[in-house]
Design an enzyme around this catalytic site. Structure first.
Site, PDB file in Angstrom:
ATOM      1  N   GLU A   1      12.009 -14.423 -49.673  1.00 33.25           N
ATOM      2  CA  GLU A   1      12.344 -13.061 -50.243  1.00 33.25           C
ATOM      3  C   GLU A   1      11.559 -11.547 -50.518  1.00 33.25           C
ATOM      4  OE1 GLU A   1      12.034 -14.628 -54.490  1.00 33.25           O
ATOM      5  OE2 GLU A   1      11.262 -12.830 -55.590  1.00 33.25           O
TER       6      GLU A   1
ATOM      7  N   GLU B   1       9.482  -4.243 -57.998  1.00 31.48           N
ATOM      8  CA  GLU B   1       8.798  -4.862 -59.628  1.00 31.48           C
ATOM      9  C   GLU B   1       7.603  -3.597 -60.757  1.00 31.48           C
ATOM     10  OE1 GLU B   1       9.535  -9.839 -59.637  1.00 31.48           O
ATOM     11  OE2 GLU B   1       8.045  -9.019 -57.945  1.00 31.48           O
TER      12      GLU B   1
END
Length: 357
Positions: free
Chosen positions: A245, A250
């Site tokens: 990932e 974020e």
């Protein structure tokens, strides 16, 4: 004595006749064995497409044309950029795709049956960055179904104890005024307290190496958790975190303007040590560009083209296969934190998503 001599002479004559017969028979039955000559005097001519005095490394297309001159050669093998090509003509074309100016070794082996000769040369190539996939979100309505699908269901089903239920309803995801708008809303729905959207290119587009970037304005409110990230194509068979990932962006509303970029892999997942933060001032009122440049050697993370984190890639990581793109807005959970009790709705606005070679 005379009888013995006659016998000896007859034996000699028989041997001579037998030898002649066998020789004639052998000559009549045999075929010529071809002489295999080792190819020699091998020379290479590499033409870099678009090469000029002003652009000595080419026009940015990354294309070359290779001509091999080797008398007696019947077949050819070329090894370039860790790829092996085999062919039977003396002309060969290749296109490099990794952006920038780099030096590459070209190994050529020419064959005549089992005999061969090889040589090598070096070429400098400039590859211009170009878009290989993008969504500019210029058409009002639902996102392009040819480019995007959706993960639907509860946030708990996607880990991290998130509080939202993901839908593809227009209240949660739409294109309006040249912007993609993913909106999280406080609403009791299917047992969840909030609704939002998570869209992805799985099964529609994936890529290996390149630059992925989003130009976005982040939502406001405690508990909001917008993200732009990449997930390994093989997640259904390998599972997470073996698939890998790459979190390009974020951020959480409880810590405004703090941008996180992280990587998750076996033994380095969950609270991964492979993470760094930076700041993007006024991230909820201004658009910023969040990007990652991914290669065999490294993954570099940027905000507005300012490099703030470099991860050293290697053959032991899962970051050497195809990944797809995800955009989502989660609520709460392990990372999003406590949701503001006065929260009603918040919107994650995206100007574009672009993937370059």
């Amino acid at each position: 004595m005379k009888i013995i001599n006659l016998a000896n002479r007859a034996g000699v004559l028989t041997l001579i006749l037998l030898f002649v017969f066998q020789s004639c028979s052998s000559n009549n039955d045999s075929t010529d064995t071809p002489v295999v000559i080792t190819p020699d005097k091998i020379s290479l001519q590499v033409d870099v497409v678009g090469k000029t005095a002003e652009m000595p490394n080419g026009d940015g297309s990354g294309k070359i044309n290779l001509k091999v001159d080797a008398p007696n050669a019947k077949s050819y093998k070329v090894v370039v950029n860790n790829e092996t090509k085999e062919f039977t003509t003396s002309n060969f074309s290749y296109e490099f795709t990794q952006p920038g100016t780099k030096s590459y070794i070209i190994d050529v082996t020419v064959f005549n049956g089992i005999k061969y000769t090889n040589t090598s040369t070096t070429v400098n190539i400039f590859v211009a960055r170009k878009v290989i996939w993008a969504d500019e979100f210029n058409t009002d309505g639902a996102p392009d179904a040819a480019k995007w699908g959706y993960d639907l269901g509860t946030g708990n089903g996607f880990g991290n104890n998130e509080l939202q239920y993901y839908t593809n309803r227009s209240e949660n995801v739409k294109i309006e005024g040249g912007l993609l708008k993913i909106t999280a809303i406080k609403e009791n729905y299917q047992g969840s307290q909030y609704i939002s959207s998570r869209m992805l290119t799985k099964g529609k587009f994936s890529f290996k190496y390149g630059r992925a970037e989003v130009r976005a304005k982040l939502p406001v409110g405690g508990g909001t958790w917008p993200a732009f990230w990449l997930l390994g194509d093989n997640i259904d068979t390998a599972g997470w975190p073996l698939c890998g990932e790459i979190d390009i962006l974020e951020s959480v509303g409880n810590k405004p303007d703090v941008i996180h970029s992280s990587l998750h892999s076996p033994g380095r997942s969950g609270n991964t040590p492979d993470t760094k933060t930076t700041t993007a001032p006024n991230s909820s009122t201004e658009f910023h560009i969040y990007a990652a440049e991914w290669s065999e050697e490294s993954i570099k993370f940027f905000v507005d083209d300012n490099l703030f984190y470099t991860f050293k890639n290697s053959s032991t990581t899962p970051f050497n296969a195809k990944f797809f793109v995800i955009l989502n807005l989660a609520m709460g959970g392990n990372f999003g934190g406590t949701v503001d009790p006065n929260f009603k709705s918040a919107t994650y606005e995206v100007d574009y998503v672009r993937v370059y070679n």
